[in-house]
Design a protein around this motif. Sequence first.
Motif, PDB file in Angstrom:
ATOM      1  N   ARG A 129       0.816  -1.162  -0.046  1.00  0.00           N
ATOM      2  CA  ARG A 129      -0.191  -0.130  -0.078  1.00  0.00           C
ATOM      3  C   ARG A 129       0.865   1.288   0.100  1.00  0.00           C
ATOM      4  O   ARG A 129       1.792   1.367   0.749  1.00  0.00           O
ATOM      5  N   THR A 130       0.747   1.960  -0.968  1.00  0.00           N
ATOM      6  CA  THR A 130       1.507   3.378  -1.209  1.00  0.00           C
ATOM      7  C   THR A 130       0.799   4.666  -0.766  1.00  0.00           C
ATOM      8  O   THR A 130       1.591   5.697  -0.939  1.00  0.00           O
ATOM      9  N   HIS A 131      -0.315   4.516  -0.634  1.00  0.00           N
ATOM     10  CA  HIS A 131      -1.260   5.547  -0.725  1.00  0.00           C
ATOM     11  C   HIS A 131      -2.631   5.130  -0.294  1.00  0.00           C
ATOM     12  O   HIS A 131      -2.840   4.091  -0.129  1.00  0.00           O
ATOM     13  N   LEU A 144      10.861   5.792  -9.527  1.00  0.00           N
ATOM     14  CA  LEU A 144       9.960   6.770  -8.747  1.00  0.00           C
ATOM     15  C   LEU A 144      10.516   8.107  -9.086  1.00  0.00           C
ATOM     16  O   LEU A 144      11.565   8.273  -9.286  1.00  0.00           O
ATOM     17  N   VAL A 154       4.924   6.658  -9.165  1.00  0.00           N
ATOM     18  CA  VAL A 154       5.497   5.293  -9.688  1.00  0.00           C
ATOM     19  C   VAL A 154       5.347   5.189 -11.071  1.00  0.00           C
ATOM     20  O   VAL A 154       4.238   5.248 -11.582  1.00  0.00           O
ATOM     21  N   VAL A 165       2.508   7.608  -4.421  1.00  0.00           N
ATOM     22  CA  VAL A 165       3.095   7.101  -3.289  1.00  0.00           C
ATOM     23  C   VAL A 165       2.974   8.684  -2.415  1.00  0.00           C
ATOM     24  O   VAL A 165       3.355   9.754  -2.577  1.00  0.00           O
ATOM     25  N   LYS A 169       4.340   7.093   3.335  1.00  0.00           N
ATOM     26  CA  LYS A 169       4.716   5.669   2.726  1.00  0.00           C
ATOM     27  C   LYS A 169       5.967   5.643   2.100  1.00  0.00           C
ATOM     28  O   LYS A 169       6.371   4.431   1.533  1.00  0.00           O
ATOM     29  N   ILE A 170       6.346   6.704   1.550  1.00  0.00           N
ATOM     30  CA  ILE A 170       7.825   6.588   0.676  1.00  0.00           C
ATOM     31  C   ILE A 170       8.791   5.815   1.354  1.00  0.00           C
ATOM     32  O   ILE A 170       9.622   5.107   0.875  1.00  0.00           O
ATOM     33  N   THR A 172       8.903   3.381   3.746  1.00  0.00           N
ATOM     34  CA  THR A 172       8.644   1.968   3.624  1.00  0.00           C
ATOM     35  C   THR A 172       8.770   1.437   2.191  1.00  0.00           C
ATOM     36  O   THR A 172       9.454   0.468   2.149  1.00  0.00           O
ATOM     37  N   LEU A 173       8.096   2.030   1.289  1.00  0.00           N
ATOM     38  CA  LEU A 173       8.271   1.680  -0.145  1.00  0.00           C
ATOM     39  C   LEU A 173       9.857   1.691  -0.619  1.00  0.00           C
ATOM     40  O   LEU A 173      10.261   0.536  -0.944  1.00  0.00           O
ATOM     41  N   THR A 174      10.649   2.823  -0.258  1.00  0.00           N
ATOM     42  CA  THR A 174      11.856   2.526  -0.688  1.00  0.00           C
ATOM     43  C   THR A 174      12.755   1.321   0.206  1.00  0.00           C
ATOM     44  O   THR A 174      13.821   0.883  -0.546  1.00  0.00           O
TER      45      THR A 174
END
Length: 181
Positions: A129-131, A144, A154, A165, A169-170, A172-174
Motif C-alpha cells: 500500500r503506497t497511498h 520513482l 510510480v 506514493v 509511505k515513501i 516504507t516503499l524505498t
Amino acid sequence: MEKKSCASFILQIYNQKNEANSREILVQETRSGRIYKFKDFQDVALFFKAFIGFTVRIGNDDVFKAAPLYPLKGKSGQEVTFVNIYDIFFIETWLGRYSCFHTTRGRRFCYKSLKEVEEELKKYFCFVRTHQSYIVNLKRIERLIHCGGGVYKVIFDNYEIPAWVSRSKIKTLTKLLEEAF
C-alpha cells in the motif's frame, strides 16, 4: 532457472442455466474467444491447473508451476474474471467501493474495497500500500519520480498510467525496494 514458456491471459466465467435447468459453467479465453464448458468448479480448477502456468527447467527436469490467479467479482456476483497476479501493475480505489486493477491487459474492475484486496494479496509479498488509494506491485516498478511536497509518482515498465506514493509511505516503499533488489 530458465523460463521456457509462460501462459498469461484473463478468463471470464459465466454461471448460466441450460435447457435441462442444470447449471453449467462457461469459461471464455479472451485472447482467442474459445469457450470451454464445465459442470462444476472443481473441473474449472483442474482446467486452470493444467492450462495456465509456466514450465521451469531445473536440471534435466521440467517442473510445472501454476500461475497464481486473483478472482475479480462483479457487483452481481454472476461474473468472475481471473487475472494473473504477475500481470498486475497496481490497484486503485474506484468510486469508493470498487477497485480498479491496472494489468498488462488493461483495466479490470472488482466490487471490493481496496482494504479487502490488500488483505487478500498480502500472501504474495510483492504488493504494498503506497497511498490511501493505491496498492502497487513491487516487481513491476521501473522508477520513482519526486513531484515535490514529499509526493512521488510510480512509473511502471511498459505501462503509461502512474500510481502515487504519499509522504507517509515513501520510506516504507524505498526500504522494501532496496530489500527486494
